[in-house]
Design a protein around this motif. Structure first.
Motif, PDB file in Angstrom:
ATOM      1  N   GLU A 200      42.408   4.952  25.842  1.00 64.43           N
ATOM      2  CA  GLU A 200      43.302   4.374  24.954  1.00 64.43           C
ATOM      3  C   GLU A 200      43.542   2.844  25.188  1.00 64.43           C
ATOM      4  O   GLU A 200      43.610   2.133  24.291  1.00 64.43           O
ATOM      5  N   GLY A 201      43.613   2.410  26.358  1.00 68.07           N
ATOM      6  CA  GLY A 201      43.709   1.022  26.763  1.00 68.07           C
ATOM      7  C   GLY A 201      42.439   0.369  26.481  1.00 68.07           C
ATOM      8  O   GLY A 201      42.541  -0.701  25.835  1.00 68.07           O
ATOM      9  N   PHE A 202      41.257   0.968  26.691  1.00 67.53           N
ATOM     10  CA  PHE A 202      40.001   0.431  26.306  1.00 67.53           C
ATOM     11  C   PHE A 202      39.946   0.077  24.712  1.00 67.53           C
ATOM     12  O   PHE A 202      39.558  -0.789  24.343  1.00 67.53           O
ATOM     13  N   VAL A 203      40.412   1.243  24.239  1.00 68.04           N
ATOM     14  CA  VAL A 203      40.466   1.096  22.532  1.00 68.04           C
ATOM     15  C   VAL A 203      41.117   0.071  22.243  1.00 68.04           C
ATOM     16  O   VAL A 203      41.010  -0.799  21.050  1.00 68.04           O
TER      17      VAL A 203
ATOM     18  N   VAL B 107      24.403  10.500  40.146  1.00 70.37           N
ATOM     19  CA  VAL B 107      25.218  10.014  41.011  1.00 70.37           C
ATOM     20  C   VAL B 107      26.548   9.406  40.245  1.00 70.37           C
ATOM     21  O   VAL B 107      26.627   8.747  39.087  1.00 70.37           O
ATOM     22  N   PHE B 108      27.742   9.773  40.834  1.00 70.13           N
ATOM     23  CA  PHE B 108      28.945   9.212  40.365  1.00 70.13           C
ATOM     24  C   PHE B 108      29.434   7.959  41.194  1.00 70.13           C
ATOM     25  O   PHE B 108      29.471   8.031  42.615  1.00 70.13           O
ATOM     26  N   VAL B 109      29.909   7.095  40.372  1.00 73.28           N
ATOM     27  CA  VAL B 109      30.371   5.715  41.139  1.00 73.28           C
ATOM     28  C   VAL B 109      31.849   5.665  40.484  1.00 73.28           C
ATOM     29  O   VAL B 109      31.732   5.265  39.144  1.00 73.28           O
ATOM     30  N   GLY B 110      32.847   5.216  41.195  1.00 71.33           N
ATOM     31  CA  GLY B 110      34.084   4.830  40.787  1.00 71.33           C
ATOM     32  C   GLY B 110      34.013   3.361  40.543  1.00 71.33           C
ATOM     33  O   GLY B 110      33.992   2.737  41.593  1.00 71.33           O
ATOM     34  N   ILE B 111      34.237   2.927  39.441  1.00 67.15           N
ATOM     35  CA  ILE B 111      34.455   1.544  39.002  1.00 67.15           C
ATOM     36  C   ILE B 111      35.822   1.245  38.517  1.00 67.15           C
ATOM     37  O   ILE B 111      36.037   1.466  37.275  1.00 67.15           O
ATOM     38  N   PHE B 112      36.900   0.826  39.188  1.00 68.21           N
ATOM     39  CA  PHE B 112      38.093   0.333  38.702  1.00 68.21           C
ATOM     40  C   PHE B 112      38.612   1.373  37.893  1.00 68.21           C
ATOM     41  O   PHE B 112      39.265   2.505  38.507  1.00 68.21           O
ATOM     42  N   ASP B 113      38.666   1.741  36.602  1.00 66.21           N
ATOM     43  CA  ASP B 113      39.407   2.455  35.747  1.00 66.21           C
ATOM     44  C   ASP B 113      38.664   3.696  35.269  1.00 66.21           C
ATOM     45  O   ASP B 113      38.931   4.455  34.151  1.00 66.21           O
TER      46      ASP B 113
ATOM     47  N   ALA C 217      31.998  -8.525  17.481  1.00 57.65           N
ATOM     48  CA  ALA C 217      32.903  -7.694  17.609  1.00 57.65           C
ATOM     49  C   ALA C 217      32.972  -6.499  17.134  1.00 57.65           C
ATOM     50  O   ALA C 217      33.264  -5.125  17.259  1.00 57.65           O
ATOM     51  N   LYS C 218      32.713  -6.304  15.537  1.00 61.27           N
ATOM     52  CA  LYS C 218      32.502  -5.249  14.679  1.00 61.27           C
ATOM     53  C   LYS C 218      31.420  -4.358  15.033  1.00 61.27           C
ATOM     54  O   LYS C 218      31.495  -2.984  15.361  1.00 61.27           O
ATOM     55  N   GLN C 219      30.178  -4.953  15.825  1.00 63.01           N
ATOM     56  CA  GLN C 219      29.252  -4.270  16.261  1.00 63.01           C
ATOM     57  C   GLN C 219      29.770  -3.436  17.561  1.00 63.01           C
ATOM     58  O   GLN C 219      29.364  -2.264  17.712  1.00 63.01           O
ATOM     59  N   LEU C 220      30.259  -4.083  18.338  1.00 62.70           N
ATOM     60  CA  LEU C 220      30.913  -3.467  19.709  1.00 62.70           C
ATOM     61  C   LEU C 220      31.702  -2.296  19.150  1.00 62.70           C
ATOM     62  O   LEU C 220      31.752  -1.120  19.843  1.00 62.70           O
ATOM     63  N   GLN C 221      32.849  -2.530  18.398  1.00 58.16           N
ATOM     64  CA  GLN C 221      33.774  -1.494  17.938  1.00 58.16           C
ATOM     65  C   GLN C 221      32.974  -0.251  17.499  1.00 58.16           C
ATOM     66  O   GLN C 221      33.116   0.939  17.734  1.00 58.16           O
ATOM     67  N   ARG C 222      31.938  -0.602  16.368  1.00 60.57           N
ATOM     68  CA  ARG C 222      31.112   0.570  15.989  1.00 60.57           C
ATOM     69  C   ARG C 222      30.562   1.438  17.058  1.00 60.57           C
ATOM     70  O   ARG C 222      30.342   2.725  17.131  1.00 60.57           O
TER      71      ARG C 222
ATOM     72  N   GLY D 217      27.832   5.876  26.494  1.00 64.40           N
ATOM     73  CA  GLY D 217      26.632   5.352  27.315  1.00 64.40           C
ATOM     74  C   GLY D 217      26.416   3.892  27.138  1.00 64.40           C
ATOM     75  O   GLY D 217      26.554   3.244  26.311  1.00 64.40           O
ATOM     76  N   LEU D 218      26.329   3.278  28.629  1.00 66.91           N
ATOM     77  CA  LEU D 218      26.214   1.802  28.395  1.00 66.91           C
ATOM     78  C   LEU D 218      25.456   1.314  29.510  1.00 66.91           C
ATOM     79  O   LEU D 218      25.578   1.883  30.871  1.00 66.91           O
ATOM     80  N   ASP D 219      24.577   0.443  29.832  1.00 68.07           N
ATOM     81  CA  ASP D 219      23.958  -0.107  30.992  1.00 68.07           C
ATOM     82  C   ASP D 219      23.118   0.832  31.884  1.00 68.07           C
ATOM     83  O   ASP D 219      22.793   0.969  32.906  1.00 68.07           O
ATOM     84  N   GLY D 220      22.480   1.705  30.882  1.00 70.33           N
ATOM     85  CA  GLY D 220      21.746   2.818  31.549  1.00 70.33           C
ATOM     86  C   GLY D 220      22.388   3.845  32.283  1.00 70.33           C
ATOM     87  O   GLY D 220      21.968   4.649  33.204  1.00 70.33           O
ATOM     88  N   CYS D 221      23.624   4.148  32.076  1.00 65.51           N
ATOM     89  CA  CYS D 221      24.478   5.162  32.650  1.00 65.51           C
ATOM     90  C   CYS D 221      25.519   5.642  31.583  1.00 65.51           C
ATOM     91  O   CYS D 221      25.802   4.994  30.503  1.00 65.51           O
ATOM     92  N   LEU D 222      26.403   6.526  32.063  1.00 66.16           N
ATOM     93  CA  LEU D 222      27.420   6.763  31.305  1.00 66.16           C
ATOM     94  C   LEU D 222      28.680   6.355  31.822  1.00 66.16           C
ATOM     95  O   LEU D 222      28.981   6.494  33.039  1.00 66.16           O
ATOM     96  N   PHE D 223      29.859   5.840  31.113  1.00 71.98           N
ATOM     97  CA  PHE D 223      31.165   5.410  31.432  1.00 71.98           C
ATOM     98  C   PHE D 223      31.919   6.480  31.252  1.00 71.98           C
ATOM     99  O   PHE D 223      32.060   6.888  29.766  1.00 71.98           O
ATOM    100  N   LEU D 224      32.728   7.267  32.087  1.00 72.26           N
ATOM    101  CA  LEU D 224      33.577   8.188  31.743  1.00 72.26           C
ATOM    102  C   LEU D 224      35.213   7.651  32.157  1.00 72.26           C
ATOM    103  O   LEU D 224      35.355   7.060  33.273  1.00 72.26           O
ATOM    104  N   TYR D 225      35.807   7.842  31.156  1.00 74.04           N
ATOM    105  CA  TYR D 225      37.271   7.213  31.254  1.00 74.04           C
ATOM    106  C   TYR D 225      38.207   8.548  30.882  1.00 74.04           C
ATOM    107  O   TYR D 225      38.216   9.346  30.012  1.00 74.04           O
ATOM    108  N   PRO D 226      39.052   8.617  31.726  1.00 72.70           N
ATOM    109  CA  PRO D 226      40.376   9.440  31.557  1.00 72.70           C
ATOM    110  C   PRO D 226      41.030   8.974  30.340  1.00 72.70           C
ATOM    111  O   PRO D 226      41.099   7.584  29.736  1.00 72.70           O
ATOM    112  N   ASP D 227      41.917   9.916  29.665  1.00 77.40           N
ATOM    113  CA  ASP D 227      42.321   9.740  28.308  1.00 77.40           C
ATOM    114  C   ASP D 227      43.045   8.391  28.235  1.00 77.40           C
ATOM    115  O   ASP D 227      42.968   7.498  27.300  1.00 77.40           O
TER     116      ASP D 227
END
Length: 117
Positions: free
Chosen positions: A27-30, A79-85, A42-47, A13-23
């Protein structure tokens, strides 16, 4: 984004919605998270992202079950919204109230970012 990713998805969850990523996109985001400088922020974001992410798998009909703690913000319609990846999953009322759905606000934001169209 069908079953080519083995049916594995990640949600956070982020920005009031859920971000759904395919595997493979998750992995690229990680990898991006790993590459951040070792600052307090950065450590706070990672956690945040790694502790709050949920792994989900598609069933035989191509559906995923989003854990209750992540879907609690969806009240009546989604509501589902496709945003890039990724795919963003919004509560319908929250999406309608979000300024990004307003053409004038979007045009102002685009101009502020230097986008020309």
């Amino acid at each position: 984004m069908g079953d080519e990713n083995g049916g594995k998805w990640f949600a956070v969850g982020l920005d009031g919605c859920l971000f759904l990523y395919p595997d493979e996109k998750w992995e690229g985001f990680v990898k991006q998270l790993k590459s951040l400088l070792r600052t307090k922020e950065a450590k706070q974001l990672q956690r945040y992202f790694l502790a709050n992410a949920a792994k989900m798998e598609m069933d035989g009909q191509g559906r995923i079950m989003i854990p209750a703690h992540l879907r609690s913000g969806i009240k009546k319609e989604a509501v589902f919204v496709g945003i890039f990846d990724r795919v963003e999953l919004w509560d319908g009322e929250c999406f309608d109230a979000n300024p990004s759905g307003d053409m004038e606000s979007a045009a102002e934001a685009a101009a502020a970012q230097g986008l020309i169209f």
